[in-house]
Design an enzyme around this catalytic site. Structure first.
Site, mmCIF file in Angstrom:
data_model
loop_
_atom_site.group_PDB
_atom_site.id
_atom_site.type_symbol
_atom_site.label_atom_id
_atom_site.label_comp_id
_atom_site.label_asym_id
_atom_site.label_seq_id
_atom_site.Cartn_x
_atom_site.Cartn_y
_atom_site.Cartn_z
ATOM 1 N N ASP A 37 -54.670 68.349 -12.896
ATOM 2 C CA ASP A 37 -53.626 67.530 -13.501
ATOM 3 C C ASP A 37 -54.205 66.468 -14.433
ATOM 4 O OD1 ASP A 37 -51.223 66.396 -14.074
ATOM 5 O OD2 ASP A 37 -50.930 65.462 -12.115
ATOM 6 N N ASP B 96 -50.582 67.326 -21.140
ATOM 7 C CA ASP B 96 -50.550 67.311 -19.683
ATOM 8 C C ASP B 96 -50.681 68.723 -19.123
ATOM 9 O OD1 ASP B 96 -50.114 66.839 -17.047
ATOM 10 O OD2 ASP B 96 -48.160 65.903 -17.291
#
Ligand SMILES: *[C@@H]1O[C@H](CO)[C@@H](O)[C@H](O)[C@H]1NC(C)=O
Ligand SMILES: *[C@@H]1O[C@H](CO)[C@@H](O)[C@H](O)[C@H]1NC(C)=O
Ligand SMILES: *[C@@H]1O[C@H](CO)[C@@H](O)[C@H](O)[C@H]1NC(C)=O
Ligand SMILES: *[C@@H]1O[C@H](CO)[C@@H](O)[C@H](O)[C@H]1NC(C)=O
Ligand SMILES: *[C@@H]1O[C@H](CO)[C@@H](O)[C@H](O)[C@H]1NC(C)=O
Length: 438
Positions: A112, A318
């Site tokens: 992440d 992201d």
């Protein structure tokens, strides 16, 4: 003592003020490279053939939206305070293999770039979600050390009021999922037995939510507790990854250090825009516009591009969010351009957040879509632009933002070697078949 649920509902605000100001020292052990596998891959321990791809996508989309709402919350806070770990896990996600402890115990966790703290579920659990690998058991590791409450890591963190013997961490996600546990240090081990002592991570004893079969999160954000910063003596501000197509069964790599340099013919570069805490977690890019069809780029007539006035750092890249969430104005122009260019029968969207959907049939075709970042045009992998979100229905995976938060999600990063250079403050894209890296 309020009920736990009540506590959690007021907690969203307090977590944003929770900060960790740590300094780290690790020995330099050279370059790191390790496996980056798509969680739907047969090689993934979480592969579960009984869950349909539609269910996986639905879960991922819900989480994408959750992240959006969390970010909106973050944005509305005053700056100056840093945050521990705002995370959005996703089922349509990329997992990373790491090992923690002595002897090293394998963990498979969501990679992440949108959060900092690495955490994994730990024994004994008050509450744990199902995961495919055995739970990490700190009592079986000789190198596990809880971070004490009076240690600099914890006291500087403005830590939780419930801090007892050890420093407690809390991670709360926009969709109400959370992980609570103790902050500890451990030996972190990568492929080839490259290891780092004294790595701070969260050992989660109370974890709730839709994290599916993974064991937690690997935080690759820009904040101080991120793996990228804790290991910076070796990483030197550089890492890169290559996300294979969702439907491939491929294993790919994420690399740190000098082997992570993405350069050479075909590379395009865009500046990374730095923001101060609490937004230092996120990697901001400048999206100037999108275009539909390759001709427009070839012609390179800027007035043909739907470019907004440049808005520095208007989008986050992201790996932990599936869809891309665009500024409304850009979204509306892209949808209008696609409307005239897609061949197929338009149908009503099966639900939020999708807006533009078509019948999946032989005649369906859509032109290439290109994202124009400042100084870098990136043609999105065709496989990621329209996705079958329900049996027989494909929808555009670009969606409008309802707030001011915009995200360049993982579907649109597929098949690029993406290099983060935090020293030069540049992000480099190299078109690559990530299922068959050289
Ligand atoms: C581990 O890291 C913390 C934070 O950087 C530091 O205060 C501590 O001295 C380190 N401990 C060891 C044994 O290196
Ligand atoms: C977790 O696994 C247990 C045992 O296999 C199963 O009974 C339970 O339904 C699972 N829970 C979820 C939420 O999938
Ligand atoms: C990371 O390492 C690089 C190379 O040594 C250095 O230039 C950079 O300032 C470091 N970053 C941080 C946040 O310490
Ligand atoms: C991936 O693996 C599944 C299950 O073995 C197989 O059905 C599918 O064709 C594979 N996909 C690719 C692109 O190889
Ligand atoms: C623009 O891109 C080129 C490569 O395409 C790169 O060499 C240059 O450094 C980039 N400039 C900026 C400001 O990012």
């Amino acid at each position: 003592m309020p009920s736990y649920h009540k506590y959690m509902s007021t907690f969203l605000c307090s977590i944003l003020l929770y900060s960790l100001c740590l300094t780290y020292s690790v020995e330099s052990t050279g370059d790191l490279t390790f496996d980056f596998i798509h969680r739907d891959s047969r090689h993934s321990p979480s592969y579960d053939p009984s869950i349909t791809r539609f269910q996986r996508l639905r879960q991922a989309v819900d989480r994408s939206l959750s992240r959006k709402s969390l970010l909106t919350a973050l944005r509305s806070k005053s700056s100056g305070e840093s945050i521990t770990a705002p995370i959005i896990p996703s089922d349509y996600e990329y997992l990373m293999k790491i090992k923690i402890g002595t002897p090293p115990a394998e963990q498979v966790a969501i990679a992440d770039t949108g959060s900092d703290l690495t955490w994994t579920q730990c024994k004994p659990c008050t509450e744990c979600f199902n995961q495919s690998l055995p739970l990490f058991d700190p009592s079986q590791s000789s190198s596990y050390r809880p971070v004490p409450c009076d240690s600099p890591q914890c006291t500087e963190s403005g830590s939780s009021p419930s801090c007892g013997d050890a420093c407690q961490y809390h991670v709360l996600y926009g969709d109400g999922s959370y992980s609570v546990g103790e902050l500890a240090t451990e030996i972190l081990t990568f492929d080839g037995d490259v290891s780092f002592p004294n790595f701070s991570f969260g050992c989660g004893f109370n974890n709730v939510g839709s994290f599916s079969d993974g064991s937690g999160i690997v935080g690759l954000g820009g904040g101080s507790i991120s793996i990228v910063n804790q290991l910076n003596d070796s990483v030197g501000g550089k890492f890169s990854y290559c996300l294979p197509l969702q439907d491939s069964n491929a294993t790919s790599k994420i690399s740190f250090g000098s082997s992570a340099v993405v350069a050479g013919p075909g590379v395009v570069s865009t500046p990374l825009v730095k923001k101060s805490p609490p937004e230092d977690t996120f990697y901001y890019l400048t999206l100037e516009g999108l275009s539909v069809g390759l001709d427009r780029i070839a012609n390179a007539e800027p007035e043909l591009l739907p470019s907004l006035e440049t808005n520095e750092g208007n989008i986050i890249i992201d790996s932990g969010t599936t869809l891309s969430i665009l500024p409304d104005e850009i979204y509306n122009r892209v949808e209008a351009m696609l409307e005239g260019a897609v061949e197929g029968e338009r149908v009503e969207a099966p639900g939020d957040p999708f807006r533009m959907c078509y019948k999946k049939e032989d005649g369906f075709s859509s032109p290439p879509v290109t994202a124009h970042f400042k100084n870098a045009s990136v043609v999105l992998a065709e496989e990621g632009v329209f996705l079958e979100v329900e049996e027989g229905i494909v929808c555009l995976t670009l969606v409008p933002s309802e707030g001011d938060v915009c995200i360049f999600g993982n579907l649109h990063q597929m098949n690029y070697q993406i290099g983060f250079d935090l020293v030069e403050e540049q992000l480099n894209f190299l078109p690559t078949d990530c299922s068959n890296p050289q």
